[in-house]
Design an enzyme around this catalytic site. Structure first.
Site, PDB file in Angstrom:
ATOM      1  N   CYS A  32       0.814  -1.225   0.000  1.00  0.00           N
ATOM      2  CA  CYS A  32       0.000   0.000   0.000  1.00  0.00           C
ATOM      3  C   CYS A  32       0.849   1.278   0.000  1.00  0.00           C
ATOM      4  O   CYS A  32       0.547   2.236  -0.723  1.00  0.00           O
ATOM      5  CB  CYS A  32      -0.951   0.002   1.189  1.00  0.00           C
ATOM      6  SG  CYS A  32      -0.293  -0.779   2.668  1.00  0.00           S
ATOM      7  N   HIS A  58      -2.903   6.142   4.728  1.00  0.00           N
ATOM      8  CA  HIS A  58      -1.469   6.258   4.977  1.00  0.00           C
ATOM      9  C   HIS A  58      -0.990   7.637   4.491  1.00  0.00           C
ATOM     10  O   HIS A  58      -1.432   8.114   3.434  1.00  0.00           O
ATOM     11  CB  HIS A  58      -0.676   5.213   4.167  1.00  0.00           C
ATOM     12  CG  HIS A  58      -0.848   3.800   4.647  1.00  0.00           C
ATOM     13  ND1 HIS A  58      -1.555   3.445   5.764  1.00  0.00           N
ATOM     14  CD2 HIS A  58      -0.377   2.631   4.121  1.00  0.00           C
ATOM     15  CE1 HIS A  58      -1.516   2.130   5.925  1.00  0.00           C
ATOM     16  NE2 HIS A  58      -0.810   1.612   4.939  1.00  0.00           N
TER      17      HIS A  58
END
Ligand SMILES: NC(=O)c1ccc[n+]([C@@H]2O[C@H](COP(=O)([O-])OP(=O)(O)OC[C@H]3O[C@@H](n4cnc5c(N)ncnc54)[C@H](OP(=O)(O)O)[C@@H]3O)[C@@H](O)[C@H]2O)c1
Length: 379
Positions: free
Chosen positions: A135, A253
């Site tokens: 990710c 994130h």
């Protein structure tokens, strides 16, 4: 006519793959959901039947893949994980095309590792298995890609601020338990975390430890960012040095980047390049004068004074992890805080945010499948 798709794993990534198939418009006649055990599952008010594969290989389990054109893997990683157990057998037996969210095959030679905005063309008619990157790597590569096209990148120094959902649903549940145990009268009281998930309590703290420690002192997550980014850009001369940190955020994130280029580059050019490629690459620049912010200009910044030889400036906008929960941003990469590095020529600092469950996982694999359909490789 649509394709027949399978999704192995019904954790946060598997559920988001189901949502993305519908939202992004991958035409499917059937979506078959799998987990280790069979169950009925509510996804956004729709009851889905989940087929049980068990925790080990079985011929009966393999038969459940029959007829599928594409299988998205969103199960656990490792020797007994979903992709290692089923993917190659589903390819050999039923000719399924497999796209894996996990890290088991990402660095294997001959396995394409794809961020569609950067390197979709590495998939050919011979490809049957594609790996989707970590990710943190995906958002990094999307943000770097229009800059790299303008000037080759020499070195990237990146620090990540990664949400607990990056570990999976167990970590999200553990953080909720810790939040429930918070005593507002005594914030120093231990909250009873599960050390099998993160070694330290995550609520009210940040933990610079994601995945296993390796022999050079880096964590595997940090090295994934290095090797995966090089593979995606096909450039082994690009240095990527990462520090990955888990933060008490549920989803999303963030990354702070320092990027050194081989040719002319500055913050203004970077913003222009991101804006020009915004539609094509799914990048949103949030880096303008923040005229709508309550309290603008920053309270306490005396307009006409100077500090350390610098004038105070008007406040600017920037993206944060909470922004990716907004519907319009969930499949995109948000960039901001672009600044020239005054200590080094052709070097840029910026900040980048994305939804780890969406563009960091589910969106990316569904976009890969859509790219394969477009190229006539599946369907
Ligand atoms: N979370 C992220 O941000 C993110 C980002 C990129 C990539 N990934 C990767 O995506 C994958 C899924 O992540 P997640 O966060 O959704 O994980 P998760 O919350 O742990 O869920 C895993 C799911 O996979 C199923 N599963 C595990 N092993 C299986 C097997 N051998 N056969 C069939 N099903 C199996 C589990 O089944 P049961 O429900 O029956 O236990 C569960 O439904 C992982 O490989 C992860 O590394 C995650």
């Amino acid at each position: 006519m649509g394709i027949k798709a399978g999704v192995v794993g019904v954790g946060p990534v598997g559920q988001n793959i189901y949502r993305c198939i519908h939202e992004l418009g991958l035409q499917c006649d059937e979506i078959r959901m799998f987990a280790t055990s069979a169950r009925e599952m509510d996804v956004d008010g729709e009851m889905l039947s989940v087929l049980g594969l068990g925790t080990e290989y079985s011929d009966e389990g393999l038969k459940l893949f029959e007829g599928l054109d594409v299988v998205f893997f969103a199960g656990r990683e490792g020797e007994k994980g979903a992709a290692k157990t089923w993917a190659m057998k589903a390819i050999d037996t039923y000719g399924c095309f497999c796209i894996d969210n996990g890290s088991d095959f990402r660095l294997d030679q001959g396995i394409p590792l794809i961020v569609p905005e950067v390197n979709m063309d590495v998939a050919t008619s011979d490809t049957r298995f594609i790996a989707s990157p970590n990710c943190s790597t995906i958002q990094l590569c999307v943000a770097l890609s229009p800059l790299y096209a303008k000037a080759k990148i020499k070195r990237v120094i990146v620090s990540s601020y990664q949400a607990v959902s990056g570990y999976g649903r167990d970590a999200q549940a553990d953080m909720v338990q810790q939040l429930k145990a918070l005593d507002p009268e005594d914030l120093s009281k231990p909250l009873g975390h599960d050390p099998g998930i993160f070694r330290k309590q995550i609520v009210l703290d940040c933990v610079p430890h994601i995945d296993s420690f390796m022999d050079n002192g880096y964590t595997k997550e940090e090295l994934k960012m290095r090797y995966e980014t090089r593979k995606i850009f096909g450039d082994d001369t690009m240095d990527v040095v990462a520090t990955t940190v888990r933060v008490p955020v549920d989803i999303g994130h963030a990354e702070s980047l320092n990027v050194e280029f081989d040719g002319p580059m500055n913050a203004e050019t970077a913003r222009e390049l991101w804006r020009e490629s915004s539609e094509e690459l799914g990048i949103v620049v949030i880096d303008d004068l923040a005229k709508d912010t309550p309290g603008w200009p920053t309270p306490g910044s005396p307009k006409d004074a100077t500090w350390a030889g610098h004038k105070y400036a008007d406040e600017r906008s920037y993206p944060t992890q909470a922004d990716v929960l907004k519907g319009e941003y969930k499949n995109l990469v948000l960039v901001g805080r672009a600044r020239d590095d005054y200590s080094r020529e052709n070097t840029l600092n910026f900040w980048c945010v994305s939804d780890n469950l969406r563009k960091g996982a589910a969106t990316n694999v569904v976009q890969i499948a859509m790219g394969l359909v477009k190229r006539g490789i599946i369907g």
